[in-house]
Scaffold this motif. Structure first.
Motif, short mmCIF file in Angstrom:
data_model
loop_
_atom_site.label_atom_id
_atom_site.label_comp_id
_atom_site.label_asym_id
_atom_site.label_seq_id
_atom_site.Cartn_x
_atom_site.Cartn_y
_atom_site.Cartn_z
N VAL A 165 45.67 49.00 48.32
CA VAL A 165 46.33 47.90 47.64
C VAL A 165 47.58 47.48 48.40
O VAL A 165 47.85 46.28 48.58
CB VAL A 165 46.69 48.30 46.19
CG1 VAL A 165 47.58 47.23 45.54
CG2 VAL A 165 45.42 48.49 45.36
N LEU A 166 48.35 48.45 48.89
CA LEU A 166 49.57 48.13 49.62
C LEU A 166 49.26 47.37 50.91
O LEU A 166 49.96 46.41 51.25
CB LEU A 166 50.34 49.41 49.94
CG LEU A 166 51.68 49.23 50.66
CD1 LEU A 166 52.63 48.37 49.84
CD2 LEU A 166 52.31 50.58 50.97
N ALA A 177 42.91 38.23 44.57
CA ALA A 177 42.24 38.38 45.85
C ALA A 177 42.09 39.85 46.22
O ALA A 177 41.07 40.27 46.78
CB ALA A 177 43.03 37.66 46.95
N ILE A 178 43.10 40.67 45.90
CA ILE A 178 43.01 42.10 46.15
C ILE A 178 41.86 42.70 45.33
O ILE A 178 41.06 43.50 45.82
CB ILE A 178 44.34 42.81 45.81
CG1 ILE A 178 45.43 42.37 46.80
CG2 ILE A 178 44.18 44.33 45.85
CD1 ILE A 178 46.82 42.87 46.44
N GLY A 179 41.78 42.30 44.07
CA GLY A 179 40.71 42.80 43.21
C GLY A 179 39.33 42.45 43.74
O GLY A 179 38.42 43.29 43.73
N ARG A 180 39.18 41.20 44.22
CA ARG A 180 37.88 40.80 44.77
C ARG A 180 37.55 41.60 46.02
O ARG A 180 36.40 41.97 46.24
CB ARG A 180 37.89 39.29 45.07
CG ARG A 180 37.88 38.43 43.82
CD ARG A 180 37.63 36.97 44.15
NE ARG A 180 38.73 36.38 44.90
CZ ARG A 180 39.81 35.85 44.34
NH1 ARG A 180 39.95 35.86 43.02
NH2 ARG A 180 40.76 35.31 45.09
N ARG A 181 38.55 41.85 46.84
CA ARG A 181 38.29 42.62 48.08
C ARG A 181 37.90 44.06 47.75
O ARG A 181 37.01 44.63 48.40
CB ARG A 181 39.56 42.61 48.93
CG ARG A 181 39.51 43.49 50.18
CD ARG A 181 38.46 42.99 51.18
NE ARG A 181 38.31 43.94 52.27
CZ ARG A 181 39.06 43.97 53.36
NH1 ARG A 181 40.02 43.06 53.52
NH2 ARG A 181 38.86 44.86 54.30
N LEU A 182 38.54 44.64 46.76
CA LEU A 182 38.29 46.05 46.43
C LEU A 182 37.25 46.23 45.33
O LEU A 182 36.96 47.36 44.93
CB LEU A 182 39.60 46.72 46.02
CG LEU A 182 40.72 46.71 47.07
CD1 LEU A 182 41.97 47.39 46.52
CD2 LEU A 182 40.26 47.38 48.35
#
Length: 231
Positions: A165-166, A177-182
């Motif tokens: 996340v960092l 966007a972070i949620g979609r990537r992970l």
């Protein structure tokens, strides 16, 4: 649909010049101009803009306090700082007050518009001079922190998922966007961010980004995994 902007600067020539300049840019609609923090707060309440271009050093209420009041009362309004000053404490004060970008007045019109657009989607934009000062301050803080944490194993600071996340946070990605990537929900991303904020002893995304750059988590760092590992 145009982005509605309020321009705040105590120097009339600068304020009117910025208003004229921005009004000529495609997709920007300047709806008001203010000479101090009090006027900024009032104009935001009256005109309901999308963004505020905010000077910091002004008579009466300064830009930091105006930013704090605007963000508290209108959390969806993006405040972009545009100032002549790049003092370490002032930078931190403005970012902690809720500013989403910090530019110096060396910035060109295209940079200003890009910073406003990025701020609208909650991405942090920092002038290169500001980045250098934040990184230097983060390095000094890291040195002091390392002295206090000599006995602590570095791998225990962040979980693997918090590290992912960092890294993505340092690349300017939004929570969504972070949620979609992970491949996780936005609420889960927020939880991870809250945990790493506590562990890094930072209070804002900008401070976390500065820490990430200083510790090898910035753009270009690899190792971000997708999926739902157990970390």
């Amino acid at each position: 649909m145009s982005t509605r902007v309020v321009v705040v600067d105590d120097q009339q020539v600068v304020r009117e010049g910025l208003m004229t300049l921005l009004d000529m840019m495609p997709g920007i609609d300047v709806v008001a101009g203010g000479a101090n923090g009090e006027e900024a707060v009032a104009q935001v309440a009256e005109t309901h803009p999308d963004a505020v271009l905010m000077d910091l050093s002004m008579p009466g209420m300064g830009g930091v306090e105006a930013t704090r009041r605007i963000v508290t009362a209108h959390p969806d309004v993006a405040v972009v700082v545009l100032t002549t000053m790049a003092d370490d404490q002032l930078i931190l004060d403005a970012l902690q007050a809720g500013a989403r970008a910090y530019l110096t007045k060396d910035a060109g019109k295209t940079e200003i518009v890009r910073a406003i657009e990025a701020a609208l989607v909650r991405h942090t934009t920092l002038d290169p001079i500001v980045q250098e000062r934040l990184l230097a301050a983060a390095m000094r803080g890291a040195d002091r922190t390392n002295e206090r944490r000599r006995a602590e194993p570095s791998q225990d600071l962040l979980t693997p998922r918090e590290s992912d996340v960092l890294r993505l946070l340092a690349r300017g990605l939004s929570n969504g966007a972070i949620g979609r990537r992970l491949l996780v929900g936005e609420a889960t991303v927020k939880t991870h961010i809250n945990h790493l904020f506590a562990k890094l002893q930072v209070r804002t995304r900008a401070e976390a980004v500065a820490w990430a750059h200083a510790h090898g988590f910035g753009p270009g760092a690899d190792g971000v995994r997708s999926g739902r590992p157990a970390g």
